[in-house]
Design a protein around this motif. Structure first.
Motif, short mmCIF file in Angstrom:
data_model
loop_
_atom_site.label_atom_id
_atom_site.label_comp_id
_atom_site.label_asym_id
_atom_site.label_seq_id
_atom_site.Cartn_x
_atom_site.Cartn_y
_atom_site.Cartn_z
N THR A 175 3.07 -6.06 -1.45
CA THR A 175 3.01 -5.17 -2.61
C THR A 175 4.35 -4.50 -2.85
N ALA A 176 5.03 -4.11 -1.78
CA ALA A 176 6.35 -3.49 -1.92
C ALA A 176 7.32 -4.44 -2.62
N LEU A 177 7.29 -5.70 -2.26
CA LEU A 177 8.17 -6.68 -2.90
C LEU A 177 7.81 -6.87 -4.38
N ASP A 178 6.50 -6.92 -4.65
CA ASP A 178 6.08 -7.07 -6.05
C ASP A 178 6.58 -5.91 -6.90
N LEU A 179 6.54 -4.71 -6.35
CA LEU A 179 7.04 -3.54 -7.08
C LEU A 179 8.55 -3.59 -7.24
N ASN A 221 -1.15 7.02 -13.52
CA ASN A 221 -2.12 5.94 -13.67
C ASN A 221 -1.96 4.90 -12.57
N ASN A 222 -0.74 4.47 -12.32
CA ASN A 222 -0.51 3.43 -11.32
C ASN A 222 -0.68 3.95 -9.90
N LEU A 223 -0.29 5.20 -9.64
CA LEU A 223 -0.48 5.75 -8.31
C LEU A 223 -1.96 5.83 -7.95
N ILE A 224 -2.78 6.24 -8.89
CA ILE A 224 -4.22 6.31 -8.61
C ILE A 224 -4.78 4.90 -8.40
N ALA A 225 -4.38 3.97 -9.27
CA ALA A 225 -4.91 2.61 -9.16
C ALA A 225 -4.49 1.96 -7.84
N PHE A 226 -3.20 2.03 -7.50
CA PHE A 226 -2.74 1.44 -6.24
C PHE A 226 -3.28 2.21 -5.04
N GLY A 227 -3.37 3.53 -5.17
CA GLY A 227 -3.89 4.33 -4.06
C GLY A 227 -5.32 3.99 -3.73
N LEU A 228 -6.15 3.82 -4.75
CA LEU A 228 -7.54 3.42 -4.51
C LEU A 228 -7.60 2.03 -3.89
N GLY A 229 -6.70 1.16 -4.32
CA GLY A 229 -6.67 -0.17 -3.72
C GLY A 229 -6.27 -0.13 -2.26
N ALA A 230 -5.33 0.74 -1.92
CA ALA A 230 -4.88 0.84 -0.53
C ALA A 230 -5.94 1.46 0.38
N ALA A 231 -6.88 2.17 -0.20
CA ALA A 231 -7.88 2.87 0.61
C ALA A 231 -9.00 1.97 1.10
N VAL A 232 -9.15 0.79 0.51
CA VAL A 232 -10.24 -0.10 0.90
C VAL A 232 -9.68 -1.36 1.56
N VAL A 233 -10.51 -2.04 2.27
CA VAL A 233 -10.09 -3.24 3.00
C VAL A 233 -9.62 -4.31 2.01
N MET A 270 4.54 4.01 1.10
CA MET A 270 5.29 3.01 0.32
C MET A 270 5.03 3.18 -1.17
N LEU A 271 3.78 3.42 -1.54
CA LEU A 271 3.42 3.55 -2.96
C LEU A 271 4.06 4.79 -3.58
N LEU A 272 4.12 5.89 -2.83
CA LEU A 272 4.72 7.11 -3.37
C LEU A 272 6.20 6.93 -3.68
N VAL A 273 6.85 6.02 -2.97
CA VAL A 273 8.27 5.78 -3.20
C VAL A 273 8.49 4.79 -4.34
N LEU A 274 7.74 3.69 -4.35
CA LEU A 274 8.05 2.59 -5.25
C LEU A 274 7.28 2.61 -6.57
N VAL A 275 6.05 3.10 -6.56
CA VAL A 275 5.28 3.07 -7.80
C VAL A 275 5.93 3.89 -8.92
N PRO A 276 6.44 5.11 -8.66
CA PRO A 276 7.13 5.81 -9.74
C PRO A 276 8.30 5.02 -10.32
N LEU A 277 9.04 4.32 -9.46
CA LEU A 277 10.15 3.51 -9.95
C LEU A 277 9.65 2.31 -10.74
N GLN A 278 8.57 1.70 -10.26
CA GLN A 278 8.02 0.54 -10.97
C GLN A 278 7.51 0.94 -12.35
N ALA A 279 6.78 2.06 -12.42
CA ALA A 279 6.26 2.53 -13.71
C ALA A 279 7.41 2.91 -14.64
N ALA A 280 8.43 3.58 -14.10
CA ALA A 280 9.58 3.95 -14.92
C ALA A 280 10.31 2.71 -15.43
N ALA A 281 10.40 1.68 -14.60
CA ALA A 281 11.08 0.45 -15.03
C ALA A 281 10.39 -0.16 -16.24
#
Length: 344
Positions: free
Chosen positions: A74-78, A242-254, A158-169
């Motif tokens: 996921t980090a690479l995708d972002l 929007n993306n932090l919540i979506a990715f965060g919920l995804g990271a919380a489950v198996v 990881m999401l807190l660092v990269l998702v804001p940059l990905q959304a901004a991009a």
């Protein structure tokens, strides 16, 4: 105070014209530069990651690509999306021949306090939406279960660092560069806002018609906020939360980060709730923007180009009146006197 006769006020979507060296081909060339540069950077970064993964002994899938696992993958995708930010800024500076900050706002920079307020507005609105989706009917898919703190916390960091940059991009590409590139040809903001919204939805792939429509609405709302507030901050705030919540919920489950589903795959029930949330966010942001002690800058004043025709001489703005000559009776053989007109 700038002289109104020598200055023009440009809104955000028209900032391509802020450069005295603007030419019609610069937005087109910049678009090709960003597209080609991103593809080249993507190939180089993906090749480097694949080589590193092979040396580290990561397994490969049936297509021969390294499988890094959910967090690293996921980090690479972002990161593949984040690399668009410097390309946009370089295109604005080198090809657009204007300050790179004009891609951020009419002030030439990101307005930090305004961005922070937009993030605070988006958080409760989108959190309420995701809570409401829990009330929607679900299929018979079994609950994937809690991933565990040992999985969730590294992924969240990881999401807190990269998702804001990905959304901004994504905002710099669609609401930034594309909006200003089209706005360089058309005065109407809607002509600049609508195409980028459709391209934004298309970039997320085709899932369901409802999901595509939701992404178009998101793009339209973000584009309209960008024009109305004079910068990308409101759009970035909505996109980041929007993306932090979506990715965060995804990271919380198996295996939540392994799914290939995006907003393009949304159901009509989820889209209906999401559109209400987007409308609420737009309304609240515009309410705050209208009631700020120091109003947001929505336009920038630039020197207007001096346009003259080759046959029209430049005359001073004011010339003292010339004394009228004494009347002379015309001679029967005299040529008629020529008349002079002043061109303004």
């Amino acid at each position: 105070m700038p002289n109104p006769l020598c200055a023009e006020r440009l809104p955000y979507h028209r900032l391509a014209l802020a450069s005295a060296r603007h030419r019609w081909w610069r937005p087109l060339t910049g678009t090709l530069f960003i597209t080609g540069g991103w593809l080249l950077a993507l190939i180089l970064l993906a090749s480097a990651a694949d080589s590193w993964g092979t040396l580290q002994g990561y397994p490969k899938d049936h297509d021969g690509f390294v499988v890094f696992g959910p967090v690293t993958g996921t980090a690479l995708d972002l990161l593949y999306i984040v690399i668009a930010i410097p390309l946009v800024l370089l295109a604005v500076r080198w090809i657009g021949r204007r300050p790179a900050g004009t891609a951020s706002s009419v002030t030439g920079r990101l307005r930090g306090r305004w961005l922070g307020l937009c993030l605070l507005v988006a958080l409760p609105v989108l959190a309420a939406v995701n809570a409401a989706t829990l009330l929607l009917p679900i299929d018979d898919t079994p609950d994937p279960g809690w991933a565990g703190w040992h999985v969730f916390l590294p992924a969240l960091a990881m999401l807190l660092v990269l998702v804001p940059l990905q959304a901004a991009a994504e905002e710099y590409v669609f609401r930034g560069w594309l909006t200003q590139a089209i706005g360089g040809f058309f005065r109407s903001p809607w002509i600049a806002v609508v195409p980028q919204a459709v391209l934004f939805a298309a970039a997320h792939g085709w899932g369901t018609p409802w999901g595509f429509a939701d992404l178009v609405v998101f793009g339209l709302a973000a584009g309209w906020l960008t024009v109305r507030t004079g910068g990308l901050e409101a759009a970035i705030g909505l996109h980041v939360i929007n993306n932090l919540i979506a990715f965060g919920l995804g990271a919380a489950v198996v295996d939540g980060l392994k799914t290939d589903e995006t907003a393009a795959d949304a159901s009509w029930q989820w889209v209906a709730v999401d559109i209400v949330a987007i409308a609420a966010y737009v309304a609240v942001v515009l309410w705050f923007a209208a009631r700020r002690r120091h109003p947001l800058a929505r336009t920038v004043t630039v020197p207007a180009p001096l346009v003259t025709t080759p046959l029209t001489p430049l005359l001073p703005r004011y010339a003292p009146p010339m004394p009228s000559p004494a009347p002379v009776l015309p001679s029967p053989h005299a040529a008629p006197a020529s008349s002079h007109s002043r061109s303004h």
